[in-house]
Scaffold this active site. Structure first.
Site, mmCIF file in Angstrom:
data_model
loop_
_atom_site.group_PDB
_atom_site.id
_atom_site.type_symbol
_atom_site.label_atom_id
_atom_site.label_comp_id
_atom_site.label_asym_id
_atom_site.label_seq_id
_atom_site.Cartn_x
_atom_site.Cartn_y
_atom_site.Cartn_z
ATOM 1 N N PHE A 23 -20.085 17.505 71.949
ATOM 2 C CA PHE A 23 -20.335 18.055 73.294
ATOM 3 C C PHE A 23 -21.607 18.904 73.237
ATOM 4 O O PHE A 23 -21.781 19.713 72.328
ATOM 5 C CB PHE A 23 -19.151 18.940 73.712
ATOM 6 C CG PHE A 23 -18.951 19.025 75.191
ATOM 7 C CD1 PHE A 23 -17.950 18.303 75.822
ATOM 8 C CD2 PHE A 23 -19.769 19.833 75.964
ATOM 9 C CE1 PHE A 23 -17.758 18.392 77.193
ATOM 10 C CE2 PHE A 23 -19.586 19.926 77.328
ATOM 11 C CZ PHE A 23 -18.577 19.206 77.956
ATOM 12 N N VAL A 82 -20.871 26.014 73.657
ATOM 13 C CA VAL A 82 -20.101 26.082 74.904
ATOM 14 C C VAL A 82 -20.980 26.768 75.951
ATOM 15 O O VAL A 82 -21.422 27.903 75.753
ATOM 16 C CB VAL A 82 -18.776 26.858 74.710
ATOM 17 C CG1 VAL A 82 -17.841 26.587 75.881
ATOM 18 C CG2 VAL A 82 -18.095 26.474 73.404
ATOM 19 N N ILE A 83 -21.227 26.032 77.033
ATOM 20 C CA ILE A 83 -22.100 26.565 78.088
ATOM 21 C C ILE A 83 -21.266 26.822 79.334
ATOM 22 O O ILE A 83 -20.499 25.948 79.774
ATOM 23 C CB ILE A 83 -23.236 25.565 78.401
ATOM 24 C CG1 ILE A 83 -24.087 25.344 77.136
ATOM 25 C CG2 ILE A 83 -24.112 26.077 79.537
ATOM 26 C CD1 ILE A 83 -25.155 24.270 77.278
ATOM 27 N N THR A 87 -17.745 26.160 85.471
ATOM 28 C CA THR A 87 -16.326 25.905 85.273
ATOM 29 C C THR A 87 -15.598 26.970 84.434
ATOM 30 O O THR A 87 -16.150 27.452 83.447
ATOM 31 C CB THR A 87 -16.136 24.520 84.576
ATOM 32 O OG1 THR A 87 -14.841 24.466 84.006
ATOM 33 C CG2 THR A 87 -17.139 24.296 83.488
ATOM 34 N N HIS A 89 -13.307 26.343 82.581
ATOM 35 C CA HIS A 89 -12.998 25.663 81.323
ATOM 36 C C HIS A 89 -13.672 26.387 80.147
ATOM 37 O O HIS A 89 -13.125 26.485 79.057
ATOM 38 C CB HIS A 89 -13.535 24.223 81.419
ATOM 39 C CG HIS A 89 -12.852 23.239 80.539
ATOM 40 N ND1 HIS A 89 -11.496 23.034 80.584
ATOM 41 C CD2 HIS A 89 -13.319 22.386 79.601
ATOM 42 C CE1 HIS A 89 -11.172 22.101 79.714
ATOM 43 N NE2 HIS A 89 -12.263 21.702 79.095
ATOM 44 N N PHE A 114 -18.839 31.079 61.682
ATOM 45 C CA PHE A 114 -18.795 30.770 63.122
ATOM 46 C C PHE A 114 -20.208 30.576 63.672
ATOM 47 O O PHE A 114 -20.948 31.542 63.860
ATOM 48 C CB PHE A 114 -18.094 31.930 63.841
ATOM 49 C CG PHE A 114 -17.845 31.690 65.302
ATOM 50 C CD1 PHE A 114 -16.850 30.816 65.701
ATOM 51 C CD2 PHE A 114 -18.590 32.334 66.267
ATOM 52 C CE1 PHE A 114 -16.605 30.594 67.053
ATOM 53 C CE2 PHE A 114 -18.352 32.124 67.618
ATOM 54 C CZ PHE A 114 -17.358 31.247 68.012
ATOM 55 N N ARG A 128 -31.365 29.582 71.124
ATOM 56 C CA ARG A 128 -30.659 30.013 69.916
ATOM 57 C C ARG A 128 -30.474 28.870 68.925
ATOM 58 O O ARG A 128 -29.832 29.023 67.906
ATOM 59 C CB ARG A 128 -29.290 30.585 70.300
ATOM 60 C CG ARG A 128 -29.367 31.925 71.021
ATOM 61 C CD ARG A 128 -28.094 32.183 71.835
ATOM 62 N NE ARG A 128 -28.090 33.465 72.522
ATOM 63 C CZ ARG A 128 -28.796 33.730 73.625
ATOM 64 N NH1 ARG A 128 -29.584 32.817 74.152
ATOM 65 N NH2 ARG A 128 -28.727 34.925 74.190
HETATM 66 N N1 INI Z 1 -16.736 21.530 74.702
HETATM 67 C C1 INI Z 1 -17.827 22.117 74.179
HETATM 68 O O1 INI Z 1 -18.039 22.046 72.966
HETATM 69 N N2 INI Z 1 -18.680 22.812 74.985
HETATM 70 C C2 INI Z 1 -18.484 22.951 76.328
HETATM 71 O O2 INI Z 1 -19.324 23.581 77.010
HETATM 72 C C3 INI Z 1 -17.336 22.340 76.906
HETATM 73 N N3 INI Z 1 -17.090 22.473 78.323
HETATM 74 O O3 INI Z 1 -17.786 23.225 79.008
HETATM 75 O O4 INI Z 1 -16.166 21.859 78.874
HETATM 76 C C4 INI Z 1 -16.458 21.611 76.052
HETATM 77 N N4 INI Z 1 -15.362 21.003 76.533
HETATM 78 C C5 INI Z 1 -14.638 19.976 75.799
HETATM 79 C C6 INI Z 1 -13.585 20.556 74.885
HETATM 80 O O5 INI Z 1 -14.179 21.165 73.759
HETATM 81 C C7 INI Z 1 -12.635 19.451 74.381
HETATM 82 O O6 INI Z 1 -13.361 18.509 73.631
HETATM 83 C C8 INI Z 1 -11.896 18.729 75.504
HETATM 84 O O7 INI Z 1 -11.242 19.643 76.345
HETATM 85 C C9 INI Z 1 -10.833 17.749 74.907
HETATM 86 O O8 INI Z 1 -9.840 18.435 74.152
#
Ligand code: INI
Length: 160
Positions: A23, A82-83, A87, A89, A114, A128
């Site tokens: 991702f 993770v951005i 969301t 999420h 980490f 970064r």
């Molecule tokens: N995973 C990331 O690594 N970065 C993100 O920004 C992100 N967002 O924003 O949704 C993200 N989501 C996926 C998550 O890590 C899982 O792979 C998914 O939920 C399946 O379990």
């Protein structure tokens, strides 16, 4: 005189795993390059570096745990991105990734670094990941080198 234990940054004879999420791979590939470059420049043999890709940052701890339990590496480097975007999420993924990575280290005793970026924007993440503000993958690899050394010294001390 106190007995002082301090890590070195030598990667010679050390084995590392890097867990990297797909991702936001525009960013995570840069973090991976930074981490790998750091290990090699500090003497780690490329053959002793295992790279494992996983779907997202949420899955990083699951993969790290399996690697740690195998007991075949001196330390594990976790890199992801993770951005926030729009969301909620973000909060779940970021917090589970951070908690999970810490838990792997505490549960297994294998050092885990980490290197998961949590940013508001893609621009901040790229900064970064080698563009302007260093490379967090490199920094996490430095942590892994140091902790692998400290950990080796502490386990040797236990036997003595
Ligand atoms: N995973 C990331 O690594 N970065 C993100 O920004 C992100 N967002 O924003 O949704 C993200 N989501 C996926 C998550 O890590 C899982 O792979 C998914 O939920 C399946 O379990």
């Amino acid at each position: 005189m106190p007995r002082i234990i301090e890590g070195t940054f030598s990667g010679e004879g050390r084995r590392f795993a890097i867990v990297v999420s797909r991702f936001n791979s525009l960013v995570t590939r840069q973090l991976l390059d930074g981490a790998e470059d750091c290990l090699v420049r500090h003497g780690t043999d490329e053959k002793n570096i295992t790279i494992v890709w996983c779907p997202g940052s949420f899955e990083i701890p699951q993969v790290a745990l399996q690697l740690a339990r195998k007991g075949s590496v001196d330390a594990i480097i976790c890199v992801g991105c993770v951005i926030r975007g729009e969301t909620p999420h973000f909060d779940y993924v970021a917090s589970e990734a951070a908690k999970g990575v810490a838990q792997v280290a505490m549960e297994t005793g294998v050092p885990v670094a980490f290197g998961i970026l949590t940013t508001e924007t893609l621009e901040q993440a790229l900064e970064r990941a080698g563009a302007k503000a260093g490379n967090k993958g490199w920094d996490a690899a430095m942590t892994a080198l140091e902790l692998a050394s400290v950990s080796r010294q502490l386990s040797a001390g236990k036997k003595a």
